[in-house]
Design an enzyme around this catalytic site. Structure first.
Site, mmCIF file in Angstrom:
data_model
loop_
_atom_site.group_PDB
_atom_site.id
_atom_site.type_symbol
_atom_site.label_atom_id
_atom_site.label_comp_id
_atom_site.label_asym_id
_atom_site.label_seq_id
_atom_site.Cartn_x
_atom_site.Cartn_y
_atom_site.Cartn_z
ATOM 1 N N GLY A 141 1.000 -0.992 0.264
ATOM 2 C CA GLY A 141 0.292 -0.193 -0.084
ATOM 3 C C GLY A 141 0.833 1.333 -0.234
ATOM 4 N N ASP A 157 -0.449 -5.796 10.995
ATOM 5 C CA ASP A 157 -0.965 -6.678 9.934
ATOM 6 C C ASP A 157 0.108 -7.933 10.072
ATOM 7 O OD1 ASP A 157 -1.586 -6.333 7.324
ATOM 8 O OD2 ASP A 157 -0.265 -5.736 6.216
#
Ligand SMILES: *[C@@H]1O[C@H](CO)[C@@H](O)[C@H](O)[C@H]1NC(C)=O
Ligand SMILES: *[C@@H]1O[C@H](CO)[C@@H](O)[C@H](O)[C@H]1NC(C)=O
Ligand SMILES: *[C@@H]1O[C@H](CO)[C@@H](O)[C@H](O)[C@H]1NC(C)=O
Ligand SMILES: *[C@@H]1O[C@H](CO)[C@@H](O)[C@H](O)[C@H]1NC(C)=O
Length: 958
Positions: A645, A759
């Protein structure tokens, strides 16, 4: 006034430079540099390609005379600018599959060119007519590209041509022959090699193509669409040694004067529609290899004269209308190795004779009418008599009546009296048992004299020849390995080659272009039994990091400038020009000073964006943008190993050889300077065996990058999916689970301030060369700032399938969110299923399949089959229990990471596996002591023997 004199002198200076031509070449090279991706990093040093520091460039008198850049992974095309290099003699861009587009007609300007080598690139479109202007050309190798259209007739003008290889393209049309003013291939009387195989060439082979003035030795026209008959003029080219006309549509009678070609050693006329009698070849007394298979010859018996050809190793006459009995002395030809007379009408009795060749290996007589076999004594050859009357009688069990299982030789150069070490991913053990990055490719021998692949002395001999050659040529080679010899569909002998560097573990660019040229230019000539070859290499992208050639390049440049000036002008002008030169040199030195400043840590801390003073770091170092650009080969495509990202991840290597992974924030996704500083200050304090270590950062020229150690065995996900080829048994999975848990526990309990990963997933757990788990990617991590803060409210980030539902709903992030994700990872570890696969959620799947009353909770069907035998899965039930506790709905029902670690240690002990000496408490102790100074866990290991990265290196992308 002074300024005007200066201006004037500058004009004179420029003009002088132009008359020497140097400036022009410099511009062309700069244009090439801008045009191509992945040019050598040395091309960034100084602007003068003739300064001596540019890899792959050779100059004479400041003019570029050679460009050799094989296997450099260049991407782009060949721009018309190349035509400006009018002194160029050698252009070798072979084995750069990324070079595409058409071949510019500007190559026709390179009047001094002697070698044009574009083997194995991606060029398409027609071969330009202008190629016929290159009157000095001796080697023209355009093979293995995608060229289309006809062979330009203008090639006939290349009177000096020695080597013409156009094979393996998509060329069409007929073979051009001279006709009045129009040139043709028949004019190439100095050419020794016509290699046109594997194209779509059509039409007749024109009689005018051959004449007695020619000196061809290799005529390779195989696998085209040529029709008509073989012209009898072929018999005029008496120098011929190899004739391959196989796999075409040739018809008619083989001209009798082909028998005049007394020097032919290999002849392939197979797979055509030739008719008439089997040609009389008694004149070819040197013939080794004959293939006449699959033609429509008149019915005949096996010619008796075969036995007069005493050099034959191979006779192939499959499906050629042969009848009668095989002559008794046929197998007495002394060097005979392979005979294929299958699919004929041979009859009567087969006899191997009393004195067969000692080299005989394979006799294929399947599908004939042989009724009996006199010699059932012990013989070592592979004899195939399947589908003959003698095998059709009931009850026949003789070995020769069944088809052999495949007989591929599995040769591989053995280690040289040493034990091969196990090397990290990407590295290969050399014959001398050193882990290194070899240069790899394949030889395609198009007409070897032998057919037996089982005679290993042949490969040993080729190995010796290669080593002798590389030593003589002063190429930095430690050893070579040959592997997997085989015959391909074109009946080429394919042998894989690995060349190992000396010193290891990598070649530099000079070494690679030297090797590439030696093989693309046929400088290496094997003995005659191998005959002609094509070498195809794969890209090499494990170069040694460049040592900075910047200063030496500059030095060369100033001295060159001096020479040009000295030879071009005299008198007082010289004095003034020398002053200019001195000014120029001064400028250069300043530039050098500037570069050395850049290597000072923090010199490039970007203070413009209110980021305050340079960060206080423990061990992590500051890199300049230029440095990282260099270490990643200008952030090249091949070094791009991932995308997230925040931006891209690149692989690179430091000058000391350490591999690194660089996270480069995309423009726009970068944070403010202060935030970035906080993050790197934090990350630089995080040191743990089970966490990917931060090596440094770059905050320069508007870029934000984090530099991590590179972890060689890639992600846990790739190993679970089978992609990495690493087999994970139950013990390894437990060890990985425990390692990752320890890493997370450290982040939660021992980092100051504590860090929530946010994450956790199998993609973010990397495995090093010892399969030690390392948790990666703190890009999304958020420190808990206040000491008594229990959660932080953030925008929800993470990965579907791993995400804590509580966090998702409340946006309140706690350590237990990581615990949830870790529970999913544990389930993935035992099932190797993605968390969400075909819209089924792994947590529900396991819960549904589970029956606590059964052995292994009845989960056999959902377990990953490669995990091992069920009898060996000690502790699996406890592991499942723990995983399901981790994925409880609410955070306070889930265990803390420290509990997870303890339980995993218990499970490992239960299974008799060693959970490792490092208990969770000693982790903190070792951090306290070693964390003071940056201490890379493997910093003492030898070059490349250690770690780093997000994926295993892509060795040779094709
Ligand atoms: C061969 O070369 C000679 C001498 O250059 C020339 O006279 C003759 O015409 C040539 N023959 C052929 C068939 O081209
Ligand atoms: C045949 O080969 C031999 C040995 O290489 C050579 O001397 C001879 O000139 C060749 N014959 C022809 C007609 O080229
Ligand atoms: C083959 O050709 C040679 C020489 O041209 C000749 O002497 C011989 O008789 C021929 N053999 C056959 C079987 O035609
Ligand atoms: C063997 O083949 C030859 C030639 O085709 C033929 O003349 C002969 O009659 C055959 N012999 C037998 C026993 O079939």
């Amino acid at each position: 006034m002074g300024a005007r004199i200066c201006q004037l002198l500058v004009v004179i200076f420029i003009q002088i430079s132009i008359t020497t031509g140097q400036n022009n070449d410099r511009e062309v090279l700069q244009a090439l540099k801008n045009y191509w991706q992945n040019t050598p990093p040395s091309w960034d040093d100084g602007s003068d390609p003739c300064g001596g520091s540019w890899d792959g460039i050779r100059c004479t008198n400041s003019r570029v005379t050679a460009i050799t850049l094989s296997s450099m992974n260049l991407v782009g095309g060949l721009p018309g600018d190349i035509g400006g290099l009018t002194e160029l003699q050698i252009l070798d861009l072979s084995y750069n599959t990324g070079l595409t587009g058409s071949l510019t007609s500007q190559v026709g300007n390179l009047k001094k060119l002697t070698n044009l080598l574009l083997v194995g690139c991606g060029f398409t479109g027609p071969i330009p007519d202008s190629i016929g202007n290159l009157e000095r050309l001796r080697y023209l190798s355009l093979n293995s590209n995608g060229f289309t259209g006809p062979i330009p007739a203008s090639i006939g003008n290349l009177q000096n041509l020695y080597w013409l290889d156009l094979s393996a393209n998509k060329l069409t049309g007929s073979l051009p022959v001279s006709n009045g003013s129009k040139p043709g291939l028949d004019m190439l009387t100095h050419a020794k090699h016509f290699h046109f195989g594997d194209n779509g060439l059509s039409g007749n082979i024109p009689p005018g193509l051959f004449n007695s003035n020619m000196t061809l030795i290799h005529l390779l026209f195989e696998n085209n669409e040529l029709t008509g008959s073989i012209p009898n003029t072929l018999g005029l080219v008496k120098s011929l040694e190899v004739v391959r006309l196989d796999r075409n549509g040739l018809s008619g009678i083989v001209p009798s004067n082909i028998n005049n070609l007394i020097n032919v050693t290999e002849m392939f006329l197979s797979n055509n529609r030739l008719t008439g009698v089997v040609p009389n070849l008694t004149g070819m007394s040197l013939l080794n290899y004959l293939d006449l298979s699959n033609n429509s010859f008149d019915p005949s018996v096996v010619p008796s004269w075969f036995t007069t050809l005493r050099a034959l190793t191979t006779v192939k006459m499959q499906s050629t209308n042969l009848g009668g009995e095989l002559p008794v002395d046929f197998f007495s030809i002394p060097q005979l190795q392979n005979v294929d007379l299958s699919d004929n009408r041979l009859n009567g009795t087969l006899s191997i004779g009393s004195n067969p060749s000692t080299q005989l290996q394979l006799v294929d007589l399947r599908t004939n009418q042989i009724a009996s076999f006199t010699q059932r004594r012990q013989y070592s050859i592979e004899l195939i008599l399947v589908d003959n009357p003698l095998c059709m009688e009931s009850g026949v069990t003789d070995k020769y009546c069944s088809l052999p299982t495949t007989t591929n030789a599995s040769y591989s150069t053995p280690p040289n009296n040493c034990v091969p070490p196990s090397c990290s991913s990407g590295l290969v053990s050399s014959p001398n048992c050193q882990c290194a990055f070899p240069y790899m490719g394949s030889f395609f021998f198009k007409a070897p004299s032998f057919s037996s692949l089982g005679n290993y002395t042949i490969y040993a001999s080729l190995q010796d020849q290669l080593m002798t050659f590389f030593r003589k040529a002063n190429l930095p080679v430690d050893s070579v390995a040959l592997k997997n010899p085989s015959r391909n569909l074109d009946d080429y002998l394919v042998i894989n080659l690995e060349v190992y560097p000396s010193p290891g573990p990598s070649f530099n660019r000079t070494g690679i272009v030297g090797l590439g040229f030696a093989l693309s230019n046929q400088t290496f000539k094997p003995t005659k039994d191998f005959n002609t070859y094509v070498f195809m290499s794969t890209n090499y992208d494990n170069f040694l990091p460049e040592t900075s050639g910047g200063t030496s390049g500059t030095k060369h440049k100033s001295s060159n400038t001096g020479i040009i000036i000295g030879s071009a002008v005299g008198g007082s002008v010289l004095v003034v020009l020398l002053v200019l030169a001195a000014m120029y040199a001064f400028n250069q030195r300043k530039q050098v000073e500037r570069t050395s400043q850049q290597t000072q840590p923090f010199a490039h801390w970007d203070q413009t964006s209110k980021s305050g003073d340079a960060p206080q770091l423990k061990g992590a170092r500051a890199f300049t943008f230029e440095e990282l650009k260099k270490y990643t080969n200008n952030f090249s495509e091949t070094n791009n190993i991932g995308v997230g990202g925040y931006g891209m991840v690149y692989r690179g290597s430091l000058p000391n050889g350490q591999l690194i992974a660089i996270k480069r924030a995309r423009q726009g996704s970068s944070q403010g300077g202060l935030e970035f500083k906080t993050e790197i200050e934090l990350l630089s304090r995080v040191h743990h065996k089970n966490l990917v270590g931060l090596i440094g950062f770059c905050f320069d020229q508007g870029e934000q990058m984090l530099v991590y150690e590179y972890v060689v065995n890639g992600t846990l996900k790739d190993s679970l999916s089978g992609k990495s080829g690493i087999r994970l048994d139950w013990a390894r999975r437990l060890k990985i689970a425990l390692g990752a848990a320890r890493g997370l526990q450290y982040l939660h309990d021992l980092a100051d301030p504590p860090i929530i990963h946010r994450d956790v997933k199998t993609n973010n757990i990397l495995l090093d060369e010892r399969l030690v788990a390392k948790v990666a990617d703190f890009g999304l991590s958020k420190p808990m700032s206040g000491a008594n803060q229990t959660h932080i409210t953030t925008q929800v980030k993470g990965t579907m399938g791993y995400m804590d539902p509580e966090y998702y709903m409340t946006q309140q992030l706690t350590e237990k969110s990581d615990v949830y994700s870790f529970g999913v990872v544990m389930l993935e570890l035992i099932t190797a299923r993605k968390p969400i696969e075909k819209s089924r959620y792994i947590v529900r799947e396991v819960k549904q399949a589970m029956d606590k009353n059964k052995e292994l909770y009845g989960l056999q069907d959902v377990l990953d089959p490669t995990i091992g035998l069920s009898s060996q899965l000690k502790g699996l039930e406890r592991f499942v229990d723990l995983a399901l506790r981790c994925v409880e709905e609410t955070g306070n029902q889930r265990p803390a990471m420290s509990e997870v670690v303890k339980e995993l240690e218990g499970i490992m002990a239960l299974g008799g596996f060693n959970p490792g000496t490092q208990s969770s408490s000693s982790t903190s102790a070792s951090f306290e002591t070693s964390g003071k100074d940056y201490d890379h866990p493997y910093s003492n290991d030898s070059l490349f023997a250690y770690s780093g990265g997000f994926m295993p290196p892509k060795l040779h992308p094709k």
